[in-house]
Scaffold this motif. Sequence first.
Motif, PDB file in Angstrom:
ATOM      1  N   UNK B 243      43.591  44.693  49.233  1.00  0.00           N
ATOM      2  CA  UNK B 243      42.504  43.717  49.247  1.00  0.00           C
ATOM      3  C   UNK B 243      42.172  43.251  47.817  1.00  0.00           C
ATOM      4  N   UNK B 244      42.189  44.192  46.872  1.00  0.00           N
ATOM      5  CA  UNK B 244      41.855  43.826  45.483  1.00  0.00           C
ATOM      6  C   UNK B 244      42.875  42.830  44.921  1.00  0.00           C
ATOM      7  N   UNK B 245      44.115  42.923  45.371  1.00  0.00           N
ATOM      8  CA  UNK B 245      45.157  42.025  44.867  1.00  0.00           C
ATOM      9  C   UNK B 245      44.818  40.572  45.199  1.00  0.00           C
ATOM     10  N   UNK B 246      44.222  40.329  46.381  1.00  0.00           N
ATOM     11  CA  UNK B 246      43.817  38.959  46.746  1.00  0.00           C
ATOM     12  C   UNK B 246      42.815  38.400  45.747  1.00  0.00           C
ATOM     13  N   UNK B 247      42.166  39.281  45.025  1.00  0.00           N
ATOM     14  CA  UNK B 247      41.150  38.840  44.070  1.00  0.00           C
ATOM     15  C   UNK B 247      41.787  38.438  42.734  1.00  0.00           C
ATOM     16  N   UNK B 249      45.180  39.341  41.571  1.00  0.00           N
ATOM     17  CA  UNK B 249      46.637  39.466  41.473  1.00  0.00           C
ATOM     18  C   UNK B 249      47.101  40.168  40.196  1.00  0.00           C
TER      19      UNK B 249
END
Lengths: 312, 312
Positions: B243-247, B249
């Motif tokens: 989920x953090x990656x969507x923020x 990358x």
Amino acid sequence: MKYAIGIDIGGTITKIGLVSEQGKCLEKTSFRTKEFKNFSKYITQLEKAINSLTKNKTIVGIGMGAPNASKNGTIETPANLKWSGKLNLVDKLREKFTCPIFLSNDANCAAVGEMMYGNAKKLKDFIVITLGTGLGSGIVTNGMLVEGYDGFAAELGHFSINNKSRYTGLGVRGGLEAYVSATGIKRTIMYMLSKYMDESVFRGIAFNDLHGEDITEAAENNDKIAIKSYEYTGKILGEALANFVSFSQPEAIILTGGLAHSGKWILKPTKNSFEKKLLPFYKGKVKILLSGLEDKDSAILGSAALVWKNLS
Amino acid sequence: MKYAIGIDIGGTITKIGLVSEQGKCLEKTSFRTKEFKNFSKYITQLEKAINSLTKNKTIVGIGMGAPNASKNGTIETPANLKWSGKLNLVDKLREKFTCPIFLSNDANCAAVGEMMYGNAKKLKDFIVITLGTGLGSGIVTNGMLVEGYDGFAAELGHFSINNKSRYTGLGVRGGLEAYVSATGIKRTIMYMLSKYMDESVFRGIAFNDLHGEDITEAAENNDKIAIKSYEYTGKILGEALANFVSFSQPEAIILTGGLAHSGKWILKPTKNSFEKKLLPFYKGKVKILLSGLEDKDSAILGSAALVWKNLS
């Protein structure tokens, strides 16, 4: 006088505008993106639309915002567009026009637009959420766009939320945009029609014929299904935004795009659920605002802002 | 030779180290934070510990990492420390020492440490996750720390996840650190003892007597409760990281702190669940790494790095 062309390539509509350096959209046109299943025919239509605005004027550049735009002028596997694969959007347009051409994620454009002309003029840390066919986001920290390793940061439409009953266009179970977007609230209207037996104008409108403005109008007319749909949507959005604050602690979160045009109908339930969920040390520090850009032109202005920003 | 003092104020232990400019921890000491319910007595103990390391040496500065550190030298309502209210940590130490003193969030220090000495030397976009008493995080985008509006960005320990059965120390229902931290996995051991009837070394150890190393040792000895606890923890961590990656990358996510010392036991289930959850256009682009800083000194080095970074 100098002009830029700002283009917003949305899943439903493509908007093209002639924009002054001061951020005024002087003239605009649009056509339905969905009608062009063939990408080459879409490019031809885009060329026509640009030419219809630029006759006798000097254009300093063309700025475009599109879903899933990469750092190198392409659109890659967009969930909310008809075309698939890697689309060489900038190269195709360079065959038609000689001025500089810029492409970025549509929501990044919106963020640049808010910084240049809108409600983020003095902000170094903010997030823009675009509520169109999908949900896009542009994140600014330390005064700079968060683009990530290769340009795909800020894809918060695919952010996985607690509610897992829906899938996004990309097949992400529980992805935020399945609930919070112009399409998301249409899905919620269907869900509410399934859940409750209230009389509603939506019992006579098919999914494909349903538009965002209809929902606002119905809410104004006290349609329970419309009101419940806004409350449901705002609750989910507010909770997600509170989670985003733990990440970058923005000073403001700015809502824009079709669903945001409903104004108080989306804003009030979003703020309620946001404030309830916010951690104690963030309370009272994060504003939720509507776009400060001229109504319905924000996406065009944001794309044009890309030109001025890159050429300055 | 020039030296800095690096201090890591953890919920359980305070570690103090003498660090060279090249990032070597030459000498260190520690004491239990929890034993000092009175903040003044804690400061006295801290002074003693610093003095025990600095005799006859020139110290260029003191760098400190602590939970809930603000931008102005204070610690505010820390969830994992005994003291409450706003604590003037830097001011108190300035009464004792004349050299420059710096304070930042402990996880921000870890991120600066990884940038200067560790596994993020060439990275402009990365996230450090510290798995100690709580879960902390330091986020770097465009080569800069994401501090947010007033310094409280990157509080991902309070990030609200799908599982809502636990509360964090701050009372956040479903907060990530209630599951993923040195304390979180102890709670998971209790949960697994409640859920399964497997024989386990943990049936003879009380919660308060349980330490992270015991869990790794038990897993090595094929203790089913320990193995299931790591799998449970890694699954939740991997999903949150995706989920953090969507923020932002990031190019890499670096795990550090007590729970990360278990190595493969936490890394393997985390990577599995992370890769499964990652969106198609991120696949294969985001590495999950363990800290590149010398084993168990990473927090001290990170705090000291704050000195070198601020003085350079």
